[in-house]
Scaffold this motif. Structure first.
Motif, PDB file in Angstrom:
ATOM      1  N   GLN A  81       8.246   2.696   1.200  1.00 58.86           N
ATOM      2  CA  GLN A  81       6.823   2.271   1.088  1.00 58.86           C
ATOM      3  C   GLN A  81       6.563   0.916   1.765  1.00 58.86           C
ATOM      4  O   GLN A  81       5.785   0.778   2.528  1.00 58.86           O
ATOM      5  CB  GLN A  81       6.128   2.396  -0.402  1.00 58.86           C
ATOM      6  CG  GLN A  81       4.923   1.885  -0.544  1.00 58.86           C
ATOM      7  CD  GLN A  81       3.827   2.723   0.026  1.00 58.86           C
ATOM      8  OE1 GLN A  81       3.923   3.920  -0.095  1.00 58.86           O
ATOM      9  NE2 GLN A  81       3.073   2.601   1.203  1.00 58.86           N
ATOM     10  N   LEU A  82       7.573   0.101   1.603  1.00 54.77           N
ATOM     11  CA  LEU A  82       7.449  -1.274   2.189  1.00 54.77           C
ATOM     12  C   LEU A  82       7.453  -1.210   3.655  1.00 54.77           C
ATOM     13  O   LEU A  82       6.809  -1.682   4.325  1.00 54.77           O
ATOM     14  CB  LEU A  82       8.639  -2.100   1.547  1.00 54.77           C
ATOM     15  CG  LEU A  82       8.732  -3.533   2.381  1.00 54.77           C
ATOM     16  CD1 LEU A  82       7.316  -4.455   1.981  1.00 54.77           C
ATOM     17  CD2 LEU A  82      10.196  -4.224   1.997  1.00 54.77           C
ATOM     18  N   LEU A  83       8.436  -0.290   3.940  1.00 58.48           N
ATOM     19  CA  LEU A  83       8.490  -0.150   5.716  1.00 58.48           C
ATOM     20  C   LEU A  83       7.232   0.559   6.119  1.00 58.48           C
ATOM     21  O   LEU A  83       6.773   0.069   7.185  1.00 58.48           O
ATOM     22  CB  LEU A  83       9.898   0.748   6.039  1.00 58.48           C
ATOM     23  CG  LEU A  83      11.001   0.177   5.635  1.00 58.48           C
ATOM     24  CD1 LEU A  83      12.273   1.053   5.804  1.00 58.48           C
ATOM     25  CD2 LEU A  83      11.422  -1.320   6.459  1.00 58.48           C
ATOM     26  N   SER A  84       6.527   1.355   5.406  1.00 57.49           N
ATOM     27  CA  SER A  84       5.137   1.767   5.934  1.00 57.49           C
ATOM     28  C   SER A  84       4.461   0.907   5.780  1.00 57.49           C
ATOM     29  O   SER A  84       3.610   0.654   6.745  1.00 57.49           O
ATOM     30  CB  SER A  84       4.992   3.084   5.066  1.00 57.49           C
ATOM     31  OG  SER A  84       3.703   3.510   5.403  1.00 57.49           O
ATOM     32  N   ASP A  85       4.139   0.062   4.739  1.00 57.23           N
ATOM     33  CA  ASP A  85       3.165  -0.969   4.887  1.00 57.23           C
ATOM     34  C   ASP A  85       3.460  -2.114   5.529  1.00 57.23           C
ATOM     35  O   ASP A  85       2.073  -2.672   6.202  1.00 57.23           O
ATOM     36  CB  ASP A  85       3.235  -1.623   3.344  1.00 57.23           C
ATOM     37  CG  ASP A  85       2.627  -0.674   2.258  1.00 57.23           C
ATOM     38  OD1 ASP A  85       2.151   0.288   2.433  1.00 57.23           O
ATOM     39  OD2 ASP A  85       2.958  -1.029   0.864  1.00 57.23           O
ATOM     40  N   GLN A  87       4.002  -1.678   8.810  1.00 58.63           N
ATOM     41  CA  GLN A  87       3.447  -1.436   9.986  1.00 58.63           C
ATOM     42  C   GLN A  87       2.040  -0.840   9.971  1.00 58.63           C
ATOM     43  O   GLN A  87       1.553  -0.593  11.083  1.00 58.63           O
ATOM     44  CB  GLN A  87       4.458  -0.038  10.684  1.00 58.63           C
ATOM     45  CG  GLN A  87       5.917  -0.414  10.599  1.00 58.63           C
ATOM     46  CD  GLN A  87       6.336  -1.592  11.523  1.00 58.63           C
ATOM     47  OE1 GLN A  87       5.721  -1.537  12.418  1.00 58.63           O
ATOM     48  NE2 GLN A  87       7.101  -2.499  11.026  1.00 58.63           N
ATOM     49  N   ASN A  88       1.672  -0.935   8.844  1.00 54.12           N
ATOM     50  CA  ASN A  88       0.044  -0.390   8.790  1.00 54.12           C
ATOM     51  C   ASN A  88      -0.773  -1.540   8.685  1.00 54.12           C
ATOM     52  O   ASN A  88      -0.881  -2.368   7.873  1.00 54.12           O
ATOM     53  CB  ASN A  88       0.148   0.461   7.174  1.00 54.12           C
ATOM     54  CG  ASN A  88      -1.477   1.003   6.950  1.00 54.12           C
ATOM     55  OD1 ASN A  88      -2.213   0.743   7.583  1.00 54.12           O
ATOM     56  ND2 ASN A  88      -1.473   1.962   6.051  1.00 54.12           N
ATOM     57  N   ARG A  89      -1.773  -1.556   9.543  1.00 51.34           N
ATOM     58  CA  ARG A  89      -2.433  -2.692   9.986  1.00 51.34           C
ATOM     59  C   ARG A  89      -3.372  -2.697   8.543  1.00 51.34           C
ATOM     60  O   ARG A  89      -4.005  -3.767   8.560  1.00 51.34           O
ATOM     61  CB  ARG A  89      -3.238  -2.445  11.029  1.00 51.34           C
ATOM     62  CG  ARG A  89      -2.501  -2.613  12.497  1.00 51.34           C
ATOM     63  CD  ARG A  89      -3.406  -2.285  13.727  1.00 51.34           C
ATOM     64  NE  ARG A  89      -2.770  -2.277  14.924  1.00 51.34           N
ATOM     65  CZ  ARG A  89      -2.267  -3.325  15.767  1.00 51.34           C
ATOM     66  NH1 ARG A  89      -2.541  -4.411  15.231  1.00 51.34           N
ATOM     67  NH2 ARG A  89      -1.363  -3.214  16.420  1.00 51.34           N
ATOM     68  N   THR A  90      -3.851  -1.731   7.805  1.00 56.64           N
ATOM     69  CA  THR A  90      -4.875  -1.933   6.860  1.00 56.64           C
ATOM     70  C   THR A  90      -3.905  -2.263   5.465  1.00 56.64           C
ATOM     71  O   THR A  90      -4.781  -2.552   4.424  1.00 56.64           O
ATOM     72  CB  THR A  90      -5.499  -0.431   6.485  1.00 56.64           C
ATOM     73  OG1 THR A  90      -4.542   0.631   6.096  1.00 56.64           O
ATOM     74  CG2 THR A  90      -6.211  -0.044   7.943  1.00 56.64           C
ATOM     75  N   SER A  91      -2.823  -2.444   5.508  1.00 55.19           N
ATOM     76  CA  SER A  91      -1.878  -2.696   4.334  1.00 55.19           C
ATOM     77  C   SER A  91      -2.087  -4.407   4.141  1.00 55.19           C
ATOM     78  O   SER A  91      -1.795  -5.091   5.107  1.00 55.19           O
ATOM     79  CB  SER A  91      -0.642  -2.230   4.341  1.00 55.19           C
ATOM     80  OG  SER A  91       0.271  -2.904   3.466  1.00 55.19           O
ATOM     81  N   PRO A  92      -2.129  -5.009   3.042  1.00 58.19           N
ATOM     82  CA  PRO A  92      -2.092  -6.100   2.737  1.00 58.19           C
ATOM     83  C   PRO A  92      -0.596  -6.903   2.915  1.00 58.19           C
ATOM     84  O   PRO A  92      -0.559  -7.939   3.143  1.00 58.19           O
ATOM     85  CB  PRO A  92      -2.442  -6.480   1.072  1.00 58.19           C
ATOM     86  CG  PRO A  92      -2.526  -5.142   0.724  1.00 58.19           C
ATOM     87  CD  PRO A  92      -2.661  -4.124   1.724  1.00 58.19           C
TER      88      PRO A  92
END
Length: 155
Positions: A81-85, A87-92
């Motif tokens: 989940q951290l790795l996804s977050d 790279q995700n521009r919408t994640s805090p």
């Protein structure tokens, strides 16, 4: 040729040991046997007639051996989940990278787990070279490895 066979055998012993200890450290243990031994399933290859026919020598029991146990990471779901977050521009958490110490605290093995495996290796006759949240390096002999990891004498 014999030297390369000896190195291959030592490498195989080290790999078997690393697998056994990684499984041990992660708690994937089978039912205990007599005298506190623990059977670890899936850490010994089957000795088929084809494999047995290829074995022409055995490493000397007193031959020095260095083993390295590499631990699997903890909290794999959280790490994914951290790795996804990251790279995700919408994640805090976008691009909020962890320091190595933060990564180890969250995903490396705990000091207690490292200590338990390290102490077991010491009890089996291996000397400390290095230990951290990712791996343990120890020095011993072929005989110590064969005994510790219940490697059959295929010689």
């Amino acid at each position: 040729m014999k030297a390369s066979l000896g190195k291959a055998r030592i490498g195989a012993i080290a790999i078997l040991g690393a697998v056994a200890l990684a499984i041990f450290a992660l708690g994937n243990l089978a039912a205990p046997r007599a005298q506190g031994d623990v059977a670890l399933s899936g850490n010994h290859p089957e000795l088929t007639p084809e494999i047995a026919a290829k074995r022409t020598s055995r490493a000397a029991a007193n031959r020095p051996l260095k083993i390295r146990v590499s631990f699997a990471l903890r909290n794999r779901t959280e790490l994914d989940q951290l790795l996804s977050d990251l790279q995700n521009r919408t994640s805090p958490r976008y691009r909020h990278w962890l320091t190595p110490a933060q990564f180890d605290a969250s995903f490396g093995r705990t000091p207690g787990e490292v200590w338990a495996v390290s102490e077991w290796l010491t009890g089996e006759g291996f000397q400390v070279l290095h230990a951290d949240a990712h791996e343990i390096s120890r020095r011993g002999t072929v005989a110590a490895a064969e005994n510790a990891f219940a490697v059959p004498n295929w010689g």
